[in-house]
Structure formats: C-alpha cells, structure tokens
Design a protein around this motif. Structure first.
Motif, mmCIF file in Angstrom:
data_model
loop_
_atom_site.group_PDB
_atom_site.id
_atom_site.type_symbol
_atom_site.label_atom_id
_atom_site.label_comp_id
_atom_site.label_asym_id
_atom_site.label_seq_id
_atom_site.Cartn_x
_atom_site.Cartn_y
_atom_site.Cartn_z
ATOM 1 N N GLY A 423 0.767 -1.232 0.000
ATOM 2 C CA GLY A 423 0.000 0.000 0.000
ATOM 3 C C GLY A 423 0.802 1.289 0.000
ATOM 4 O O GLY A 423 0.300 2.320 0.443
ATOM 5 N N VAL A 424 2.038 1.272 -0.523
ATOM 6 C CA VAL A 424 2.860 2.487 -0.471
ATOM 7 C C VAL A 424 2.347 3.574 -1.406
ATOM 8 O O VAL A 424 2.711 4.736 -1.260
ATOM 9 C CB VAL A 424 4.341 2.181 -0.806
ATOM 10 C CG1 VAL A 424 4.940 1.249 0.204
ATOM 11 C CG2 VAL A 424 4.479 1.600 -2.217
ATOM 12 N N GLU A 460 5.978 9.616 -13.749
ATOM 13 C CA GLU A 460 7.130 10.431 -13.357
ATOM 14 C C GLU A 460 6.862 11.139 -12.027
ATOM 15 O O GLU A 460 7.759 11.263 -11.184
ATOM 16 C CB GLU A 460 7.444 11.462 -14.444
ATOM 17 C CG GLU A 460 8.038 10.866 -15.713
ATOM 18 C CD GLU A 460 9.402 10.223 -15.486
ATOM 19 O OE1 GLU A 460 10.088 10.573 -14.491
ATOM 20 O OE2 GLU A 460 9.791 9.357 -16.297
ATOM 21 N N GLU A 461 5.642 11.588 -11.861
ATOM 22 C CA GLU A 461 5.266 12.253 -10.608
ATOM 23 C C GLU A 461 5.393 11.282 -9.432
ATOM 24 O O GLU A 461 5.847 11.653 -8.346
ATOM 25 C CB GLU A 461 3.829 12.768 -10.725
ATOM 26 C CG GLU A 461 3.405 13.692 -9.592
ATOM 27 C CD GLU A 461 1.998 14.238 -9.788
ATOM 28 O OE1 GLU A 461 1.356 14.584 -8.766
ATOM 29 O OE2 GLU A 461 1.534 14.313 -10.952
ATOM 30 N N TYR A 462 5.015 10.014 -9.663
ATOM 31 C CA TYR A 462 5.114 9.014 -8.590
ATOM 32 C C TYR A 462 6.572 8.677 -8.268
ATOM 33 O O TYR A 462 6.944 8.537 -7.098
ATOM 34 C CB TYR A 462 4.361 7.739 -8.979
ATOM 35 C CG TYR A 462 4.411 6.695 -7.886
ATOM 36 C CD1 TYR A 462 3.821 6.932 -6.642
ATOM 37 C CD2 TYR A 462 5.089 5.492 -8.068
ATOM 38 C CE1 TYR A 462 3.884 5.997 -5.630
ATOM 39 C CE2 TYR A 462 5.149 4.554 -7.062
ATOM 40 C CZ TYR A 462 4.541 4.814 -5.839
ATOM 41 O OH TYR A 462 4.615 3.881 -4.827
ATOM 42 N N GLU A 468 11.360 11.411 -2.689
ATOM 43 C CA GLU A 468 11.248 12.264 -1.504
ATOM 44 C C GLU A 468 11.439 11.446 -0.220
ATOM 45 O O GLU A 468 11.873 11.965 0.801
ATOM 46 C CB GLU A 468 9.872 12.931 -1.460
ATOM 47 C CG GLU A 468 9.664 14.006 -2.504
ATOM 48 C CD GLU A 468 8.258 14.591 -2.432
ATOM 49 O OE1 GLU A 468 7.632 14.464 -1.348
ATOM 50 O OE2 GLU A 468 7.799 15.158 -3.427
ATOM 51 N N PHE A 469 11.097 10.170 -0.289
ATOM 52 C CA PHE A 469 11.205 9.287 0.879
ATOM 53 C C PHE A 469 12.419 8.370 0.796
ATOM 54 O O PHE A 469 12.511 7.372 1.513
ATOM 55 C CB PHE A 469 9.925 8.449 1.011
ATOM 56 C CG PHE A 469 8.686 9.269 1.192
ATOM 57 C CD1 PHE A 469 8.338 9.778 2.436
ATOM 58 C CD2 PHE A 469 7.873 9.566 0.111
ATOM 59 C CE1 PHE A 469 7.198 10.541 2.592
ATOM 60 C CE2 PHE A 469 6.722 10.330 0.265
ATOM 61 C CZ PHE A 469 6.384 10.826 1.514
ATOM 62 N N ASN A 470 13.369 8.703 -0.102
ATOM 63 C CA ASN A 470 14.592 7.907 -0.276
ATOM 64 C C ASN A 470 14.280 6.433 -0.529
ATOM 65 O O ASN A 470 14.895 5.542 0.045
ATOM 66 C CB ASN A 470 15.490 8.044 0.965
ATOM 67 C CG ASN A 470 15.959 9.465 1.166
ATOM 68 O OD1 ASN A 470 16.342 10.143 0.221
ATOM 69 N ND2 ASN A 470 15.896 9.941 2.411
ATOM 70 N N PHE A 471 13.309 6.210 -1.379
ATOM 71 C CA PHE A 471 12.911 4.851 -1.722
ATOM 72 C C PHE A 471 14.031 4.193 -2.505
ATOM 73 O O PHE A 471 14.338 4.587 -3.626
ATOM 74 C CB PHE A 471 11.620 4.891 -2.547
ATOM 75 C CG PHE A 471 10.863 3.601 -2.577
ATOM 76 C CD1 PHE A 471 10.112 3.199 -1.491
ATOM 77 C CD2 PHE A 471 10.881 2.792 -3.705
ATOM 78 C CE1 PHE A 471 9.382 2.013 -1.523
ATOM 79 C CE2 PHE A 471 10.172 1.613 -3.746
ATOM 80 C CZ PHE A 471 9.417 1.226 -2.651
#
Length: 522
Positions: A423-424, A460-462, A468-471
């Motif tokens: 669910g990320v 691209e937005e995703y 932003e969360f250093n995925f």
C-alpha cells in the motif's frame, strides 16, 4: 528482505490459526497445588512486595512464556486486543461503510462501500467528514480509536454527519443509519476464460463460505464450468469454512480431513452431496504463505485425486487451536489437536528446535533454493503416502504442489512487488483522484478498463514522490511494474479489490501456468 517477508508470514499464520472449536473448558480445572502456587505468588507480590508492581503485566508475560514453550501456534490474546482480533475473524462489524484516510487532520473518504449505509445516504469518494453528531472530527485530539467509536455503534442507529464536498459552498448534511459492514475475505471473483472462473480467498473468516458461494454462483451464471481457487498468502482461519469450500469439489462421503487429540480420539469430516464443482476441473494456487485451513483444502483435493495443486510448498501448519476465555476479557488459543489429510499425512512442519527456528524457516527455503526448483524440496521418505489413484504425496511439512511454479529470482522486482502490495502508493493515487474527482467519480469500470488511466506524467510524478522518501530501488528498471500497480491501486479505490486483483493478475506466473495447462492438458 527475506527475513522481513518471513516475519510477516509468521504473523499472518499466528492470526490464521484454526478456530473451529468453541470454548467448553468450564469445569476442567479442579483445585490443584500448581495453580495455588501461582496464585499465592501473585498475592505475595500484590500485598507484600516493597514497590508497586503491575501484576497484570506479570501475568501476561507469564502466560506468553508458558504458551511459547508449548508450540508456535498456542497464543495469548490480551483483553485490549481481543475485540480487534475477534472482529477481524467475525467477518463484519457495525458502522457507516466507508474506507477513509485521516488526511491533513480530516477524514477523507476513499470509497463508500457498495450498497453500504454511506453510499445509500449519498456520500461519495473525496468527501471530507467534518462532524459526527455535532462532534468535530477534524482535530488532533481525537485518536483513531475514538474516531472509530464515533462512526461505529449499534445497528440501525443514526449518526448525523456534516460533510465538505469539493465544488459545494456549504457543508452537506447526511443522516446515515449504521449497518453491518462486511470485512471481505473473498478479494476477487472473475472469469479467466469463457469457462474457467477465478476466486481469491484471503483468509477463512466466519462469512468466507457465504462469500465464496455467492462468488461461484455469479461465475456459474457467466459460464464457469471450471475453477481456479487462489489461496496464496492465505494464513488460514476457521476450519469449518475450509471444509465447506473443499466440499464444493468432493463427492458425497469423501474424507476431507480428520483430527486427532491428546487422548487419540479421531474426528473425521466427510463431504456431502452439495458440491457445485464436483467432477470438474479445479486448480488450487498455493505458496509458502498458504497455511492451516488453506492446507486443509489443498490437501483434501490432492489426496482425493481431485484437481491440480499449482505453486510452491505451503507453510506447514497442522495444529488445531481452541479459543478459551480466561475470565477477564482475555483469551488463549491453545493447541488441542492435530489435523491430517485424507491419506493420513500430517503436514505440520517440525518445531522441536524452538519458535525462532520455526518462524525462520522461510529464510531456509529461500537460501536452499526450494523457492526456485521443486527438486530442492526436502522430503522424508518415511512420510510417503499414496492417493487412491497411486499419486505419491508426502507429509512432514506443507503441501507439495503437483505443478511447481518458481518464485521470481529478481530480488529487486520481488521486493518492489511486496512493498507495492503493502500500500505504499495509496495516498499518492488518492491525491491524483482528488485533482479531478468529478471525472473519476462518474467513470464506469468498463470505461476505466478501456482507458490507459496512468500517463507517463503520472508515473514520473510518482517516481519523484518515492524519491522524496529515499525509496531505495532502481525504479527506472521497473516502470511497467510501477505503472501496473498505480493502475491497480486506482481501480481499487474506484471499484474495489476485484478490480485491483484483475489488473495485478494479468501477467501473474501461476495464472499463466494455469492457462497453459488449460490449453495443453496432460
């Protein structure tokens, strides 16, 4: 990552213990020295110990330790957790029927459940519920538990909601009559071909057979004469529900399962004459996380030479628990028997080396190659059994499939898929829908399926959102996978889990194998 996945599987199996017995333990415990010894110790600590001690916590620790030393599946349910655990297995609760986020300190409706109280009252996806019976909900002081209690309540009682809707200048007022809200255990039911239906069951709760029966009746109306039953990642649950589902495929008087208790008493369960898919082709999908009641279904069909078991060796849980009330709102689920498949094999994997080793077995399967090749599965020849038609099956730890399908060996892809199913991307998709809620709320599922829906711009937005969360994944290598899950998540928020699974399964290896078997039967 294998360790994380293994831990998650273990938790699921604990929740999914076989719970088909009622508590009939009253009067079993006569006065005895061992019980008096523990009672006296607690009293000494309560009344004589120099410092204040929370003896409730001592009792909880003691109970957990005692159960831990018995077997991996005897568990303690503290009073504060009992209602939540019971609700999960019950199959429904009383409420207003919305799935929601607490977004920017506001209840944001993801979706009103189909035919539920809120949908009937006119609440839509994207609505913000600001007040319930005059109590402001958009504030930090209301925790999740309090929030749930305000929206839940007695059946047929009214809750007055004030709702903010995009495009409306004033708050909207709704009177919602609380009703029974199902906690679905059948995630999906749709046609794979013009004759092969597909049903995915996520656990065996009180209402699972009822849901399953509704699902297969609808599939039969669509032309289904064969069935694929997906029990992957199903950690089990109520044994009686599994028995009823197995009965749909077995002819009258076929043995489904038997249990044996401490005194050696054997209790056999046989099929009735009610099956809708008797004498037809059935596939059962299992993996290393399919446990307990799932293994009862797979084992019953395999041992009766019915259908084809597809996938990887199942978890290996053959212990039966009975729930027993401890008198203060807490309970214990105590192992009281073992279950056996029709040929007489126990599929409980060994646990003599302790719980840590037991729950770490997933890691062992991962490292010894069993998840990639069937030949790596260790079998004990002394636990060799034969079905009526001469097929060789083995006990000693899980159901070995008839047709093996390896786990994806691409670690990055496997890990990414696992996280995406967790669910990320839910909130990201919710925000995308919010940008044009009026359009998305009126689109039909057929229109959705015909449109691309996830543009390169959204993708691209995703990816930027993940950064932003250093995925820490090479997302550029898996653009197709991200796009598929974004589309599936959007479908789920708009139409439900059936739409999600239908998209996710489009290139699923096990389903592809089933379709291959359909085209080229042996």
């Amino acid at each position: 990552m294998p360790l994380i996945i293994g831990a998650a599987c273990a938790i699921g199996v604990l929740i999914g213990s076989s719970l088909d017995f009622s508590d009939n333990s009253e009067g079993l415990f006569a006065k005895n020295a061992k019980k008096e010894k523990l009672n006296r110790l607690i009293d000494y600590i309560d009344y004589e110990y120099v410092d204040e001690v929370n003896t409730d916590s001592i009792v909880d620790i003691t109970v957990n330790k005692i159960l831990e030393d018995l077997d991996p599946h005897s568990t303690y349910i503290p009073k504060k957790k009992y209602d939540a655990v019971a609700e999960n297995m019950k199959g429904d609760f009383v409420g207003i029927g919305v799935s929601f986020y607490t977004l920017n300190d506001t209840i944001a409706v993801i979706r009103a459940i189909a035919d539920g109280p809120s949908e009937k009252a006119g609440i839509k996806a994207g609505d913000r519920i600001l007040y319930a019976d005059g109590i402001e909900l958009a504030q930090n002081t209301i925790g999740t538990d309090s929030l749930s209690s305000l929206l839940k309540g007695e059946i047929n009682t009214i809750v007055n909601l004030k709702v903010q809707r995009k495009g409306e200048e004033k708050l909207l007022n709704f009177k919602v009559k609380r009703g029974k809200i199902p906690i679905k255990s059948v995630d999906a039911a749709y046609m794979l071909t013009n004759k092969l239906g597909y049903v995915k069951v996520n656990r065996f709760a009180e209402t699972t057979y009822e849901e399953f029966e509704t699902a297969i009746e609808n599939l039969i109306k669509q032309g289904a004469t064969e069935l694929a039953l997906d029990l992957r990642d199903n950690g089990g649950g109520y044994l009686d529900q599994a028995v009823k589902i197995a009965d749909e495929f077995l002819s009258k008087k076929k043995l489904i399962v038997f249990t044996k208790n401490k005194s050696g008493e054997i209790n056999k369960t046989f099929a009735t004459d009610k099956g809708k898919f008797e004498n037809t082709k059935v596939y059962v999908l299992i993996n290393e996380n399919s446990a307990s009641a799932s293994e009862v279904v797979a084992g019953a069909l395999q041992d009766n030479d019915i259908g084809i078991i597809v996938g990887r060796r199942s978890y290996g849980k053959g212990l039966v628990q009975r729930e027993m009330n401890l008198g203060d709102g807490s309970a214990v689920r105590l192992t009281v028997a073992r279950y056996y498949t029709p040929t007489g094999r126990s599929i409980q994997k060994p646990y003599a080396s302790g719980n840590k080793e037991y729950f770490n077995e997933y890691h062992n399967r991962y490292t010894n190659g069993e998840l990639q090749t069937k030949d790596s599965i260790h079998v004990n020849d002394s636990l060799r059994y034969e079905t009526p038609e001469g097929k060789i099956v083995y006990g000693g730890g899980g159901i070995i499939p008839d047709v093996f399908v390896p786990k994806n060996t691409d670690f990055e892809k496997e890990s990414l898929t696992y996280m995406l199913r967790g669910g990320v991307m839910d909130r990201f998709i919710f925000n995308i829908l919010e940008k044009n809620r009026s359009y998305y709320n009126q689109i039909s599922q057929q229109e959705f399926e015909e449109e691309e829906m996830i543009s390169e711009e959204i993708l691209e937005e995703y990816i930027a959102y993940l950064n932003e969360f250093n995925f820490d994944f090479k997302t550029t290598n898996y653009r197709y996978l991200l796009k598929k899950y974004l589309r599936a998540t959007m479908a789920e928020q708009l139409f439900g889990t059936n739409a999600f699974e239908k998209i996710i399964n489009q290139d699923d290896a096990m389903i592809e194998k089933i379709l291959e078997l359909e085209k080229n039967p042996s």
